[in-house]
Design a protein around this motif. Structure first.
Motif, PDB file in Angstrom:
ATOM      1  N   PHE A  88     -15.809   5.991 -10.634  1.00 17.84           N
ATOM      2  CA  PHE A  88     -16.331   5.689  -9.347  1.00 17.84           C
ATOM      3  C   PHE A  88     -15.658   4.716  -8.513  1.00 17.84           C
ATOM      4  CE2 PHE A  88     -18.983   2.899  -6.647  1.00 17.84           C
ATOM      5  CZ  PHE A  88     -19.237   3.609  -5.592  1.00 17.84           C
ATOM      6  N   LEU A  89     -15.258   3.476  -9.067  1.00 17.83           N
ATOM      7  CA  LEU A  89     -14.444   2.755  -8.568  1.00 17.83           C
ATOM      8  C   LEU A  89     -13.223   3.299  -8.395  1.00 17.83           C
ATOM      9  CD1 LEU A  89     -15.506  -0.591 -10.597  1.00 17.83           C
ATOM     10  CD2 LEU A  89     -16.084  -0.089  -8.308  1.00 17.83           C
ATOM     11  N   GLY A  90     -12.374   3.855  -9.173  1.00 20.84           N
ATOM     12  CA  GLY A  90     -11.113   4.555  -8.933  1.00 20.84           C
ATOM     13  C   GLY A  90     -11.155   5.331  -7.744  1.00 20.84           C
ATOM     14  N   GLY A  91     -12.224   6.149  -7.421  1.00 23.13           N
ATOM     15  CA  GLY A  91     -12.671   6.968  -6.232  1.00 23.13           C
ATOM     16  C   GLY A  91     -12.470   5.963  -5.055  1.00 23.13           C
ATOM     17  N   LEU A  94      -9.171   5.295  -4.334  1.00 21.73           N
ATOM     18  CA  LEU A  94      -8.164   6.283  -3.520  1.00 21.73           C
ATOM     19  C   LEU A  94      -8.658   6.426  -1.993  1.00 21.73           C
ATOM     20  CD1 LEU A  94      -7.692   9.413  -6.113  1.00 21.73           C
ATOM     21  CD2 LEU A  94      -6.092   7.562  -5.170  1.00 21.73           C
ATOM     22  N   ALA A  95     -10.051   6.557  -1.868  1.00 24.81           N
ATOM     23  CA  ALA A  95     -10.558   6.829  -0.521  1.00 24.81           C
ATOM     24  C   ALA A  95     -10.327   5.618   0.439  1.00 24.81           C
ATOM     25  CB  ALA A  95     -12.020   7.282  -0.737  1.00 24.81           C
ATOM     26  N   GLY A 102       0.013   4.212  -4.231  1.00 29.79           N
ATOM     27  CA  GLY A 102      -1.010   4.173  -5.102  1.00 29.79           C
ATOM     28  C   GLY A 102      -1.967   5.477  -5.137  1.00 29.79           C
ATOM     29  N   GLN A 103      -1.855   5.973  -4.147  1.00 29.48           N
ATOM     30  CA  GLN A 103      -2.526   7.403  -4.152  1.00 29.48           C
ATOM     31  C   GLN A 103      -1.986   8.539  -4.930  1.00 29.48           C
ATOM     32  OE1 GLN A 103      -3.567   9.203  -0.236  1.00 29.48           O
ATOM     33  NE2 GLN A 103      -5.011   7.590   0.254  1.00 29.48           N
ATOM     34  N   PHE A 104      -0.731   8.593  -4.896  1.00 26.35           N
ATOM     35  CA  PHE A 104       0.233   9.558  -5.390  1.00 26.35           C
ATOM     36  C   PHE A 104      -0.083   9.318  -6.796  1.00 26.35           C
ATOM     37  CE2 PHE A 104       4.047  10.690  -7.643  1.00 26.35           C
ATOM     38  CZ  PHE A 104       3.898  12.000  -7.396  1.00 26.35           C
ATOM     39  N   VAL A 105       0.284   7.992  -7.294  1.00 30.41           N
ATOM     40  CA  VAL A 105       0.277   7.687  -8.704  1.00 30.41           C
ATOM     41  C   VAL A 105      -1.150   8.034  -9.405  1.00 30.41           C
ATOM     42  CG1 VAL A 105       0.520   6.018 -10.441  1.00 30.41           C
ATOM     43  CG2 VAL A 105       1.973   5.975  -8.724  1.00 30.41           C
ATOM     44  N   PRO A 151     -11.766  11.896 -14.642  1.00 33.78           N
ATOM     45  CA  PRO A 151     -10.825  12.428 -13.512  1.00 33.78           C
ATOM     46  C   PRO A 151     -11.806  13.064 -12.569  1.00 33.78           C
ATOM     47  CG  PRO A 151     -10.497  13.380 -15.782  1.00 33.78           C
ATOM     48  CD  PRO A 151     -11.137  12.295 -15.806  1.00 33.78           C
ATOM     49  N   ILE A 152     -12.794  13.709 -13.126  1.00 32.48           N
ATOM     50  CA  ILE A 152     -13.787  14.308 -11.832  1.00 32.48           C
ATOM     51  C   ILE A 152     -14.498  13.423 -11.091  1.00 32.48           C
ATOM     52  CG2 ILE A 152     -15.758  15.963 -11.786  1.00 32.48           C
ATOM     53  CD1 ILE A 152     -14.201  17.823 -13.851  1.00 32.48           C
ATOM     54  N   ALA A 153     -15.010  12.245 -12.014  1.00 28.68           N
ATOM     55  CA  ALA A 153     -15.671  11.142 -11.083  1.00 28.68           C
ATOM     56  C   ALA A 153     -14.821  10.732  -9.885  1.00 28.68           C
ATOM     57  CB  ALA A 153     -16.097  10.000 -12.172  1.00 28.68           C
ATOM     58  N   VAL A 154     -13.512  10.479 -10.420  1.00 27.07           N
ATOM     59  CA  VAL A 154     -12.694  10.095  -9.444  1.00 27.07           C
ATOM     60  C   VAL A 154     -12.665  11.015  -7.927  1.00 27.07           C
ATOM     61  CG1 VAL A 154     -10.055   9.690  -8.813  1.00 27.07           C
ATOM     62  CG2 VAL A 154     -11.195   8.612 -10.939  1.00 27.07           C
ATOM     63  N   ARG A 155     -12.467  12.258  -8.537  1.00 21.92           N
ATOM     64  CA  ARG A 155     -12.097  13.079  -7.457  1.00 21.92           C
ATOM     65  C   ARG A 155     -13.417  13.337  -6.730  1.00 21.92           C
ATOM     66  NH1 ARG A 155      -8.523  17.358  -9.504  1.00 21.92           N
ATOM     67  NH2 ARG A 155      -9.789  18.761  -8.220  1.00 21.92           N
ATOM     68  N   SER A 156     -14.570  13.494  -7.125  1.00 19.33           N
ATOM     69  CA  SER A 156     -15.543  13.580  -6.603  1.00 19.33           C
ATOM     70  C   SER A 156     -16.177  12.567  -5.730  1.00 19.33           C
ATOM     71  CB  SER A 156     -16.723  14.040  -7.396  1.00 19.33           C
ATOM     72  OG  SER A 156     -17.439  13.426  -8.118  1.00 19.33           O
ATOM     73  N   THR A 157     -15.939  11.578  -6.322  1.00 12.92           N
ATOM     74  CA  THR A 157     -16.258  10.208  -5.421  1.00 12.92           C
ATOM     75  C   THR A 157     -15.301  10.202  -4.126  1.00 12.92           C
ATOM     76  OG1 THR A 157     -16.861   8.978  -7.319  1.00 12.92           O
ATOM     77  CG2 THR A 157     -16.284   7.626  -5.403  1.00 12.92           C
ATOM     78  N   GLU A 158     -14.111  10.430  -4.451  1.00 10.71           N
ATOM     79  CA  GLU A 158     -12.955  10.282  -3.335  1.00 10.71           C
ATOM     80  C   GLU A 158     -13.364  11.274  -2.286  1.00 10.71           C
ATOM     81  OE1 GLU A 158      -8.982  11.464  -4.020  1.00 10.71           O
ATOM     82  OE2 GLU A 158      -8.479  10.832  -1.939  1.00 10.71           O
ATOM     83  N   GLU A 159     -13.699  12.496  -2.649  1.00  8.06           N
ATOM     84  CA  GLU A 159     -14.003  13.574  -1.639  1.00  8.06           C
ATOM     85  C   GLU A 159     -15.183  13.147  -0.799  1.00  8.06           C
ATOM     86  OE1 GLU A 159     -14.308  18.199  -2.035  1.00  8.06           O
ATOM     87  OE2 GLU A 159     -12.426  17.284  -2.905  1.00  8.06           O
ATOM     88  N   PHE A 160     -16.181  12.662  -1.570  1.00  6.86           N
ATOM     89  CA  PHE A 160     -17.281  12.555  -0.614  1.00  6.86           C
ATOM     90  C   PHE A 160     -17.275  11.479   0.049  1.00  6.86           C
ATOM     91  CE2 PHE A 160     -19.201  15.359  -3.924  1.00  6.86           C
ATOM     92  CZ  PHE A 160     -19.705  16.282  -3.255  1.00  6.86           C
ATOM     93  N   LEU A 161     -16.618  10.125  -0.337  1.00  2.00           N
ATOM     94  CA  LEU A 161     -16.519   9.307   0.450  1.00  2.00           C
ATOM     95  C   LEU A 161     -15.464   9.516   1.772  1.00  2.00           C
ATOM     96  CD1 LEU A 161     -15.652   6.309  -1.997  1.00  2.00           C
ATOM     97  CD2 LEU A 161     -17.722   6.517  -0.648  1.00  2.00           C
ATOM     98  N   ARG A 162     -14.686  10.122   1.668  1.00  2.00           N
ATOM     99  CA  ARG A 162     -13.766  10.701   2.781  1.00  2.00           C
ATOM    100  C   ARG A 162     -14.866  11.577   3.647  1.00  2.00           C
ATOM    101  NH1 ARG A 162      -8.488   9.509   2.541  1.00  2.00           N
ATOM    102  NH2 ARG A 162      -7.568   9.231   0.421  1.00  2.00           N
ATOM    103  N   ALA A 163     -15.820  12.310   3.217  1.00  2.00           N
ATOM    104  CA  ALA A 163     -16.372  13.247   4.068  1.00  2.00           C
ATOM    105  C   ALA A 163     -17.396  12.292   4.951  1.00  2.00           C
ATOM    106  CB  ALA A 163     -17.224  14.036   3.333  1.00  2.00           C
ATOM    107  N   VAL A 164     -17.702  10.963   4.608  1.00  2.00           N
ATOM    108  CA  VAL A 164     -18.547  10.202   5.457  1.00  2.00           C
ATOM    109  C   VAL A 164     -18.014  10.053   6.820  1.00  2.00           C
ATOM    110  CG1 VAL A 164     -19.471   7.735   5.678  1.00  2.00           C
ATOM    111  CG2 VAL A 164     -19.405   9.171   3.591  1.00  2.00           C
ATOM    112  N   PRO A 165     -18.660  10.388   8.157  1.00  8.40           N
ATOM    113  CA  PRO A 165     -17.984  10.346   9.377  1.00  8.40           C
ATOM    114  C   PRO A 165     -17.262   8.929   9.845  1.00  8.40           C
ATOM    115  CG  PRO A 165     -20.202  11.326   9.509  1.00  8.40           C
ATOM    116  CD  PRO A 165     -19.897  10.639   7.941  1.00  8.40           C
ATOM    117  N   ARG A 166     -16.167   8.856  10.403  1.00  2.35           N
ATOM    118  CA  ARG A 166     -15.645   7.935  10.693  1.00  2.35           C
ATOM    119  C   ARG A 166     -16.479   6.663  11.540  1.00  2.35           C
ATOM    120  NH1 ARG A 166     -10.491   5.589  11.066  1.00  2.35           N
ATOM    121  NH2 ARG A 166     -10.480   4.489  12.830  1.00  2.35           N
ATOM    122  N   GLY A 167     -17.500   7.547  12.487  1.00  2.00           N
ATOM    123  CA  GLY A 167     -17.925   7.185  13.331  1.00  2.00           C
ATOM    124  C   GLY A 167     -19.072   6.145  12.668  1.00  2.00           C
TER     125      GLY A 167
END
Ligand SMILES: Nc1ncnc2c1ncn2[C@@H]1O[C@H](COP(=O)(O)OP(=O)(O)OP(=O)(O)O)[C@@H](O)[C@H]1O
Ligand SMILES: [Mg+2]
Lengths: 284, 324, 254
Positions: A88-91, A94-95, A102-105, A151-167
């Motif tokens: 989760f924290l890794g996600g 990333l997000a 850092g993102q790439f690595v 790995p999947i915790a990182v990826r899904s956390t990142e993806e869902f955080l990014r989906a939070v609207p900027r507004g």
């Protein structure tokens, strides 16, 4: 374009379209068929004893897998403790915090870890935990499964955080909230359902893992005390019972298979339902 | 105060150092960065442990560890070639069956089936992708093996028994059985990823072809598939990586025999299966180290295959979803 | 009036702004008068939002941006202020209403809570006061603990205004707050802006010329990143000094 040619094209079209339909229906039929078989066979083999009794010694019939059910729960709990906070924290890193490097690595390494065969993870946990402690244990099993969850915790956390609207972020920032408070009070809560869905699916995936437990948690005919003893788990029991020569054990393997499958399917469906009611569902 | 030139607002002096150090933002950044570093370290440790713990076998045998044809723990001889072959052959069989069938099904689901039917079947297939491998093993032992005996001893031997790869007696457990079981296991995965890739092909592409008078199939074959090609290759590679590392299902139906055999009907062995079977029973440092070296080989194989798969998938517009 | 003239809440001097390599603002200078309403008008893409967002350093969150020049809030450079303190003093309402997926109450209480808040009763007080100022109280007082996402568009936007007011900002920035609303909802918001201007300095970006004329005391006309003209609203609308301004407000513009 001649009529014959057109007829041939139409024929090819009809044949190929039907073939793809046959593929789809065939696959669905075969797979659902064998699962249906497992379902019927499993229910038939299930009894109350299965949930309450210890395994009987070789040769005696009856008994159950109560210890393996508890053992699986213990090890999955350990796995969550090991894998989810780190993932989760890794996600979040990333997000929200990582620069380009850092993102790439971190992405690269988590993708790599995601592809590592589970048995290799088992070897790793063996070398890391079992060897120094000179003992198979629930700890070791939990470390192995937890490592697989990262790995999947990182990826899904990142993806869902990014989906939070900027507004939403901007609204909170504009009220004078520092970035970390925006994360804790707005962004993470908004992504919560998604993140929990990810964790449930993740857990469902490792719940059935067998290979990494063979030489970490090992197995146990009896109850294991605490976390520092060899521990029986459902998947490992299914494996040992299925390849044994005893009919009664085969029956129990079916029962255990059924229970495990129900567990995994329930978690999957629960996750989907959670996602379906999330306000961010479109954002996946 | 007038600031000359341009300063990045991020770097502008915002407040005193003390406040900065004590601020929640610095602490938050530290925590998540530490977690990310922890993940990197865990991964580094994994590679390190595999490398160090396989040291004895690597020193003893060098590259001949991979090419050696004899695996005889009692004699202290460890050659992994039969397992490398077993792993490769079972995975190849799996892909030969699963890719055409899976892509065919994906085409049906993405291009032809009504949306409702497609979504429902896709849902079922995704659930199947979540079935644990030990359950596939269970089904393999009790259903696939008897079914294969009927199919192989009957139609297959009658039609193709003259081929060396289909010669010899068949006991049910075999390289072929393992391959078929692996095919069943990776099918749901191939179908669901390929379906997503196909769905991401823009509708205009299809309409353009249809408007030129192409049939449905011609549109699919000449326009949609080429467009989705790389994504589908990617899904096949990801499936391959899974098949290579798959342990339980294979262990349960491959027959576990370290003798190299030409016939697919003979029992075989795979890298993962050897580790699963022999690890807890291994006696002696060299034996354990040889098994860990097998893990290292498997690790290397899957890293390469996964790398290729990601290159392919990343270069198409779709990404496999996070919750696969 | 001369006293009001002399009180400038915000002084902007020679402000340049860059998104990476492209420059969005060129040497903007103006003064925002205390407890007055200042409107920013201009064609799409001329930099109004960019300008507004530099006033509370919202653009700091956009990577690769650079601001130079001087912006002073009560004679202090805003870049020297702590950014969270700045944003508490200079609140913002966005074009697209963005309530948090929380209850109505929690939305308005968000600011007071993160800012250290006070007792439950204090916060409840503050919520009520802010909702009243945003002319929303009567519509929502019986459903304060329902989700804010269930409100209508106009109500959501007023909720966002209430949420911004609950931190008691000295300045309120509004970026086209009515662009997604119908005339009735718009009228309500204009009315409440006139109300709160008694105790709050307001800067509003709008595409709606009548709106600028109706609510604002001062108007700035932006064109391609430059502030063409800045003056009292009556002057801008009745007797603009520049040709471009006149073309724009009379609608002879794209
Ligand atoms: N995040 C960004 N990155 C790069 N350029 C941007 C960004 N935001 C705005 N711009 C550019 O800066 C210029 C000014 O944009 P701004 O949003 O301030 O215009 P605006 O006057 O608010 O327009 P509108 O009336 O359409 O809202 C535009 O040319 C725009 O393309
Ligand atoms: Mg704008």
């Amino acid at each position: 374009m001649s009529a014959a040619r057109l007829r041939r094209r139409k024929l090819v079209n009809a044949v190929m379209l039907r073939t793809t339909g046959a593929c789809a229906i065939g696959i669905a039929a075969v797979l659902l068929g064998i699962l249906g078989y497992l379902f019927l066979n499993g229910i038939g083999s299930l009894s109350l004893d299965f949930f309450t009794q210890l395994p009987k010694p070789v040769g005696e019939t009856g008994g159950g897998m109560a210890n393996a059910i508890v053992g699986s729960a213990k090890i999955l709990g350990m796995a969550v403790v090991v894998g989810v906070p780190l993932g989760f924290l890794g996600g979040v890193y990333l997000a929200e915090y990582a620069g380009a490097t850092g993102q790439f690595v971190v992405r690269y390494v988590t993708d790599l870890l995601n592809g590592v065969p589970s048995i290799v993870i088992g070897i790793f946990a063996y070398a890391l935990v079992v060897l120094p402690a000179k003992q198979f244990s629930a700890y070791a099993g939990g470390v192995a499964l937890g490592m697989m969850m990262i790995p999947i915790a990182v990826r899904s956390t990142e993806e869902f955080l990014r989906a939070v609207p900027r507004g939403l972020r901007e609204a909170a920032l504009a009220l004078g909230a520092p970035k970390w408070k925006v994360l804790v009070t707005v962004v993470v809560p908004a992504a919560r359902d998604g993140i929990i869905t990810g964790i449930i699916l993740n857990l469902a995936r490792v719940a059935g893992e067998t290979a990494p437990l063979l030489f970490t948690a090992f197995s146990n005919r009896f109850w294991s005390e605490g976390l520092n003893e060899p521990t029986a788990t459902l998947p490992v029991m299914i494996y040992t019972y299925a390849i044994s020569p005893y009919d009664d054990w085969h029956r129990q393997a079916w029962a255990a298979g059924f229970v495990l499958l129900m567990l995994v399917v329930t978690m999957n469906i629960a996750a989907r339902m959670l996602m379906a009611r999330s306000p961010l569902r479109g954002a996946r | 105060m007038r600031v000359a030139g341009s300063t990045s607002p991020e770097h502008a002096p915002t407040t005193s150092l003390r406040r900065r150090l004590l601020g929640g933002d610095e602490i938050a950044r530290f925590i998540v960065t530490a977690a990310a570093a922890g993940i990197l370290i865990a991964c580094g440790l994994l590679v390190y442990e595999l490398w160090v713990s396989s040291g004895a076998a690597r020193h003893e045998f060098g590259w001949s560890f991979i090419t050696g044809r004899t695996w005889d723990p009692n004699a202290g001889e460890f050659g992994a070639w039969p397992f490398v072959v077993g792993t490769t052959v079972t995975s190849a069989i799996a892909l030969l069956i699963a890719v055409p069938a899976g892509v065919g099904a994906a085409i049906f689901l993405a291009e032809l089936a009504p949306r409702r039917v497609s979504d429902f079947l896709a849902f079922c297939i995704e659930l199947l992708a979540a079935v644990p491998s030990v359950i596939y093993g269970l089904l393999g032992v009790f259903i696939l093996v008897p079914v294969m005996k009927v199919l192989v001893d009957g139609p297959l031997k009658a039609a193709l028994g003259w081929l060396p790869i289909f010669s010899g007696p068949f006991y049910g457990v075999s390289t072929l059985t393992a391959g078929v079981l692996l095919a069943l296991m990776v099918l749901p995965f191939i179908v669901s990823v390929s379906r997503q890739v196909l769905l991401s092909v823009p509708t205009e592409q299809r309409e353009a072809a249809l408007a030129l008078g192409a049939t449905r199939w011609e549109t699919t074959w000449n326009v949609v598939l080429p467009y989705a090609k790389r994504g589908i290759y990617g899904s096949a590679f990801l499936a391959l990586a899974r098949a290579l590392g798959e342990t339980m299902a294979v262990t349960m139906v491959i027959g576990n025999s370290p003798q190299l055999q030409a016939s697919l009907l003979a029992p075989g062995y795979s890298i993962a299966a050897v580790v699963a079977n022999e690890f807890t029973e291994a006696t002696g440092d060299l034996y354990v180290s040889a098994l860990i070296a097998l893990g290292l080989v498997l690790f290397g194989l899957t890293v390469v295959i996964n790398g290729l798969a990601r290159l392919l998938v990343a270069s198409t517009s779709t990404r496999a979803t996070a919750v696969q | 009036m001369s006293q009001a003239e002399s009180q400038e809440k915000i002084r902007v001097e020679g402000l340049d702004f860059h998104y990476g390599a492209s420059q969005a603002l060129f040497g903007v200078s103006l003064g925002v008068r205390t407890n007055h309403i200042t409107a920013c008008i201009g064609p799409s893409g001329c930099g109004k939002s960019t300008f507004l967002r530099t006033l509370n350093r919202m653009n700091d969150t956009v990577p690769g941006t650079r601001a130079s020049g001087s912006i002073q809030l009560d004679n202090h450079e805003i870049r020297d202020l702590d950014v969270t303190t700045l944003r508490r003093r200079v609140g913002m309402v966005f074009q697209k209403s963005n309530p948090f997926p929380k209850s109505i109450f929690d939305n308005v209480a968000y600011g007071p809570r993160i800012n250290g808040g006070g007792s439950r009763a204090d916060i409840a007080d503050q919520v009520e006061r802010s909702l009243r100022r945003a002319a929303l109280w009567d519509e929502v007082k019986h459903k304060l603990h329902q989700s804010a996402l269930g409100l209508s568009g106009g109500q959501q936007q007023r909720l966002c205004i209430a949420r911004a007011l609950a931190v008691e900002p000295e300045v309120l920035l509004l970026d086209e707050p009515c662009s997604a609303l119908d005339p009735i909802a718009t009228a309500k918001i204009e009315e409440l802006l006139l109300d709160i201007a008694d105790s709050c300095t307001i800067v509003i970006v709008t595409h709606n010329m009548q709106q600028a004329a109706r609510v604002s005391d001062y108007t700035g006309f932006f064109l391609m990143g430059r502030l063409v003209e800045f003056d009292r609203t009556e002057k801008i609308f009745q007797n603009p000094a520049h040709r471009e301004t006149e073309d724009y407000i009379t609608g002879r513009f794209g």
